[in-house]
Write a protein that holds these residues in place. Structure first.
Motif, short mmCIF file in Angstrom:
data_model
loop_
_atom_site.label_atom_id
_atom_site.label_comp_id
_atom_site.label_asym_id
_atom_site.label_seq_id
_atom_site.Cartn_x
_atom_site.Cartn_y
_atom_site.Cartn_z
N GLU A 49 -18.28 3.22 1.44
CA GLU A 49 -18.73 1.97 0.84
C GLU A 49 -18.48 0.80 1.79
O GLU A 49 -18.77 -0.35 1.47
CB GLU A 49 -18.03 1.75 -0.50
N THR A 105 -8.41 3.56 -3.98
CA THR A 105 -9.72 3.08 -3.54
C THR A 105 -9.88 3.27 -2.04
O THR A 105 -10.96 3.62 -1.56
CB THR A 105 -9.89 1.59 -3.90
N THR A 129 -14.95 3.64 -4.75
CA THR A 129 -14.68 2.99 -6.04
C THR A 129 -15.36 3.74 -7.16
O THR A 129 -16.17 4.59 -6.96
CB THR A 129 -15.18 1.54 -6.05
#
Length: 132
Positions: free
Chosen positions: A21, A107, A132
């Motif tokens: 991410e 995370t 996440t």
């Protein structure tokens, strides 16, 4: 550990990014003489700020996954995947006991690739994933 090996690894990881991410660099570290039966404990110790569960992944599957997920229409992603392929080949040609570990539970997930030289010295290539 031979300085040439560390230099070669640093060159192969220059501008190499792990995409999740976010984008994370790959950092080379010399762990020195480290018995294989103490490796997992050392990885947990080095990542104590990210407590979680250490999970080992087959290195071939890990590198194959990185190559397969590169968008063929994105030349930057393809170049990055090719760098991972070259790194994996270099590791297989020059090291043994290659291991890919993730410290899961948060995370930020540390990812550490470790490998051993014939003299039992260990090198670590560290990055992280944002999940996440």
């Amino acid at each position: 550990m031979e300085n040439q090996i560390l230099s070669d690894l640093s060159e192969k990881t220059k501008d190499l990014l792990y995409f999740s991410e976010s984008e994370a660099p790959v950092v080379v570290a010399d762990l020195g003489q480290l018995p294989k039966d103490q490796l997992n404990a050392k990885l947990i110790e080095l990542n104590s700020e990210n407590p979680g569960t250490l999970k080992t992944i087959d290195h071939n599957e890990f590198f194959d996954y990185l190559v397969k997920r590169a968008d063929p229409g994105d030349s930057y992603m393809v170049d990055n995947a090719n760098k991972f392929t070259a790194l994996h080949t270099y590791l297989k040609d020059n090291f043994s006991a290659i291991q890919v570990s993730r410290i899961e539970g948060g995370t930020t997930v540390p990812i550490i690739i470790t490998a051993y030289r014939p003299d039992s010295s260990c090198v670590a290539l560290s990055t992280y994933a944002i999940e996440t």
